[in-house]
Design an enzyme around this catalytic site. Structure first.
Site, PDB file in Angstrom:
ATOM      1  N   GLU A 100      69.135  -8.496  70.341  1.00  0.00           N
ATOM      2  CA  GLU A 100      69.134  -9.631  69.420  1.00  0.00           C
ATOM      3  C   GLU A 100      68.730  -9.296  67.870  1.00  0.00           C
ATOM      4  O   GLU A 100      68.210  -8.174  67.389  1.00  0.00           O
ATOM      5  CB  GLU A 100      67.489 -10.797  69.475  1.00  0.00           C
ATOM      6  CG  GLU A 100      68.009 -11.763  70.896  1.00  0.00           C
ATOM      7  CD  GLU A 100      67.266 -12.228  71.062  1.00  0.00           C
ATOM      8  OE1 GLU A 100      66.453 -13.156  71.889  1.00  0.00           O
ATOM      9  OE2 GLU A 100      66.138 -12.969  70.160  1.00  0.00           O
ATOM     10  N   CYS A 126      59.231  -4.680  74.404  1.00  0.00           N
ATOM     11  CA  CYS A 126      58.213  -4.061  73.474  1.00  0.00           C
ATOM     12  C   CYS A 126      57.646  -4.419  74.441  1.00  0.00           C
ATOM     13  O   CYS A 126      56.719  -4.069  75.741  1.00  0.00           O
ATOM     14  CB  CYS A 126      57.885  -5.574  72.560  1.00  0.00           C
ATOM     15  SG  CYS A 126      56.613  -4.739  71.478  1.00  0.00           S
ATOM     16  N   CYS A 130      52.283  -8.455  73.160  1.00  0.00           N
ATOM     17  CA  CYS A 130      51.534  -9.866  72.431  1.00  0.00           C
ATOM     18  C   CYS A 130      51.822 -10.870  73.183  1.00  0.00           C
ATOM     19  O   CYS A 130      52.836 -11.420  73.303  1.00  0.00           O
ATOM     20  CB  CYS A 130      51.835  -9.853  70.777  1.00  0.00           C
ATOM     21  SG  CYS A 130      52.001  -8.275  70.448  1.00  0.00           S
ATOM     22  N   CYS A 133      54.086 -13.352  71.779  1.00  0.00           N
ATOM     23  CA  CYS A 133      56.066 -13.602  72.193  1.00  0.00           C
ATOM     24  C   CYS A 133      56.655 -13.347  73.477  1.00  0.00           C
ATOM     25  O   CYS A 133      56.778 -12.450  74.461  1.00  0.00           O
ATOM     26  CB  CYS A 133      56.189 -12.208  70.704  1.00  0.00           C
ATOM     27  SG  CYS A 133      57.153 -11.360  70.548  1.00  0.00           S
ATOM     28  N   CYS A 352      63.063 -14.870  67.515  1.00  0.00           N
ATOM     29  CA  CYS A 352      63.024 -13.461  68.306  1.00  0.00           C
ATOM     30  C   CYS A 352      62.551 -12.729  69.718  1.00  0.00           C
ATOM     31  O   CYS A 352      61.566 -12.422  69.617  1.00  0.00           O
ATOM     32  CB  CYS A 352      63.127 -12.294  67.150  1.00  0.00           C
ATOM     33  SG  CYS A 352      64.427 -11.700  66.594  1.00  0.00           S
TER      34      CYS A 352
HETATM   35  N1  SAH Z   1      57.103  -5.770  66.818  1.00  0.00           N
HETATM   36  C1  SAH Z   1      56.957  -6.005  65.283  1.00  0.00           C
HETATM   37  C2  SAH Z   1      58.249  -6.229  64.135  1.00  0.00           C
HETATM   38  C3  SAH Z   1      59.103  -7.115  65.656  1.00  0.00           C
HETATM   39  S1  SAH Z   1      57.990  -8.766  65.622  1.00  0.00           S
HETATM   40  C4  SAH Z   1      56.153  -6.147  64.623  1.00  0.00           C
HETATM   41  O1  SAH Z   1      55.355  -7.152  65.680  1.00  0.00           O
HETATM   42  O2  SAH Z   1      55.272  -6.439  63.738  1.00  0.00           O
HETATM   43  C5  SAH Z   1      57.850  -9.163  63.879  1.00  0.00           C
HETATM   44  C6  SAH Z   1      57.113 -10.486  63.709  1.00  0.00           C
HETATM   45  O3  SAH Z   1      57.698 -12.136  64.835  1.00  0.00           O
HETATM   46  C7  SAH Z   1      55.959 -10.409  64.154  1.00  0.00           C
HETATM   47  O4  SAH Z   1      54.928 -10.366  62.962  1.00  0.00           O
HETATM   48  C8  SAH Z   1      55.609 -11.222  65.375  1.00  0.00           C
HETATM   49  O5  SAH Z   1      54.198 -11.587  65.191  1.00  0.00           O
HETATM   50  C9  SAH Z   1      56.190 -12.213  64.857  1.00  0.00           C
HETATM   51  N2  SAH Z   1      56.593 -13.195  66.364  1.00  0.00           N
HETATM   52  C10 SAH Z   1      56.445 -12.565  67.083  1.00  0.00           C
HETATM   53  N3  SAH Z   1      56.341 -13.514  68.378  1.00  0.00           N
HETATM   54  C11 SAH Z   1      56.544 -14.847  67.542  1.00  0.00           C
HETATM   55  C12 SAH Z   1      56.678 -16.379  67.860  1.00  0.00           C
HETATM   56  N4  SAH Z   1      56.529 -17.019  69.260  1.00  0.00           N
HETATM   57  N5  SAH Z   1      56.403 -17.989  66.469  1.00  0.00           N
HETATM   58  C13 SAH Z   1      56.149 -16.367  65.826  1.00  0.00           C
HETATM   59  N6  SAH Z   1      56.649 -15.799  65.287  1.00  0.00           N
HETATM   60  C14 SAH Z   1      56.458 -14.047  66.251  1.00  0.00           C
HETATM   61 FE1  SF4 Z   2      55.900  -6.811  70.505  1.00  0.00          FE
HETATM   62 FE2  SF4 Z   2      56.168  -8.565  70.221  1.00  0.00          FE
HETATM   63 FE3  SF4 Z   2      54.074  -8.178  69.535  1.00  0.00          FE
HETATM   64 FE4  SF4 Z   2      55.819  -7.159  67.827  1.00  0.00          FE
HETATM   65  S1  SF4 Z   2      55.501  -9.026  68.351  1.00  0.00           S
HETATM   66  S2  SF4 Z   2      54.231  -6.253  69.078  1.00  0.00           S
HETATM   67  S3  SF4 Z   2      57.501  -7.630  69.215  1.00  0.00           S
HETATM   68  S4  SF4 Z   2      55.554  -8.215  71.508  1.00  0.00           S
END
Ligand code: SAH
Ligand code: SF4
Length: 376
Positions: A100, A126, A130, A133, A352
């Site tokens: 995406e 990934c 997390c 996410c 995303c």
């Molecule tokens: N992996 C990297 C970059 C991609 S995620 C990272 O974690 O920084 C980009 C951002 O989107 C991160 O700060 C992540 O914590 C946030 N994010 C992921 N899932 C989310 C959600 N469901 N609601 C809000 N922010 C989210």
């Molecule tokens: Fe990976 Fe999502 Fe955690 Fe970013 S927030 S490190 S994309 S699992």
């Protein structure tokens, strides 16, 4: 007789650094300047294929087309929201993986010119996992190639040229799918290509890498890309909670991640952004704000509070706006610069990985009020 031709797709042109492309031309007896000309033509976003590079001789265009793919991005679907100010693309790659990217337009505000931000992916899936996410919930697919990273930006330039005119400031953020610092070589090469004045020419200060905290790669970024912005996805300021929310914390705990952020700030004299997704009842208590203030105080950083965008696989909700404001007030009282991410574009920006997850489960997109599926 066996066929010795290589199988699989041709390499994408964006995969080649300028010196490699120059070698390709000189090996064919062509002048070196052709590499710059073709790279600039591809990156300008006006051509849809090699044949549109009309300042290149026809025979050379044909040779390019038989050696390279013009783009590594395949079939793409676009979702629009926020009255078409925010658009999200689901791109298919040559091996069927889906990734995406998101384009957000911000109108001019006071002295600031209009801006466009493109949020791009660095991996399919990934490995960090997390739990809040959507990308993390889906697990790891593979690293993206340099071309697949660069071509997300070029795809938008071609598809939405009107949004990317030179009077608008263009920002690139690695906040799509994937952990960019797990794919560090290709991400750094992509940053160089996006930054190269002969290619996309995007200023390094307009590029942001967001990381969950891969400490050795953060130190590499300090050395190799000191002009690029660093965002750290902190989400909790103490190890018990961060071990759960950002599992890579078990390898590089809060103190190590903050240490790497401080080294970046000291060496580059630039402010680091600490991202903090606010999850109701999980990390939004006043005591968590005090813990966050303790790690954010006294060095050049600012905290960005982001309400959680709920995902189907986790039971959590985003913190209510009033509670976010109270959390922000505690940080500000402690002298920590704090912003709350604006809600326009929030639903789709923070999501995303979600669109991909929905399609993977063969379900229809969530019934967002003004979400419309449009062909690219
Ligand atoms: N992996 C990297 C970059 C991609 S995620 C990272 O974690 O920084 C980009 C951002 O989107 C991160 O700060 C992540 O914590 C946030 N994010 C992921 N899932 C989310 C959600 N469901 N609601 C809000 N922010 C989210
Ligand atoms: Fe990976 Fe999502 Fe955690 Fe970013 S927030 S490190 S994309 S699992």
């Amino acid at each position: 007789m066996t066929d010795s031709r290589p199988t699989g797709p041709l390499p994408a042109i964006s995969e080649l650094a300028l010196d490699r492309l120059t070698e390709w031309f000189t090996a064919r007896g062509e002048p070196a300047y052709r590499a710059r000309q073709v790279a600039a033509g591809v990156a300008a976003g006006r051509a849809a294929g090699f044949d549109d590079l009309t300042d290149v001789p026809r025979a050379l265009r044909a040779a390019l087309a038989s050696a390279f793919r013009f783009s590594s991005i395949g079939e793409t679907q676009v979702l629009t929201t926020d009255g078409a100010l925010t658009e999200k693309a689901l791109h298919q790659l040559a091996d069927g993986q889906r990734i995406e990217s998101v384009l957000m337009r911000y109108p001019a505000r006071r002295a600031a010119p209009p801006r466009t931000t493109i949020c791009i992916s660095s991996q399919a899936g990934c490995a960090v996992g997390c739990p809040f996410c959507a990308t993390g919930q889906g697990g790891f697919g593979r690293h993206l190639t340099t071309a697949e990273i660069v071509d997300q930006v070029l795809w938008w330039k071609r598809a939405r040229a009107y949004a990317l005119d030179p009077s608008r400031h263009l920002n690139i953020v690695f906040m799509g799918m994937g952990e960019p610092l797990h794919n560090v070589d290709r991400v750094f090469d992509a940053v160089w290509a996006l930054n190269d004045p002969a290619r996309a020419g995007i200023g390094a200060r307009h590029i942001t890498i967001s990381t969950s905290g891969v400490v050795p790669a953060m130190d590499r970024m300090t050395d190799e890309l000191p002009q690029v912005n660093l965002a750290i996805s902190l989400h909790a300021a103490h190890d018990d909670l961060r071990d759960e929310l950002v599992p890579i914390n078990r390898k590089w705990p809060v103190a190590a991640v903050i240490g790497a952020g401080r080294r970046f700030a000291e060496r580059t004299h630039r402010r680091v952004s600490l991202e903090y997704v606010m999850i109701a009842g999980v990390n939004d208590a006043p005591v968590e704000a005090e813990r966050l203030a303790a790690v954010a105080h006294g060095w050049p950083c600012h905290v960005n509070l982001i309400p959680l965008n709920p995902t189907p696989a986790a039971p959590w909700q985003g913190t209510a706006r009033g509670d976010i404001d109270r959390f922000a007030a505690i940080l500000r009282r402690s002298g920590v610069a704090t912003t709350v991410r604006d809600t326009r574009g929030r639903s789709i920006e923070a999501a995303c990985g979600q669109l991909h997850a929905q399609i993977a489960r063969r379900r229809r997109p969530a019934p967002d009020a003004d979400l419309a599926l449009a062909p690219a």
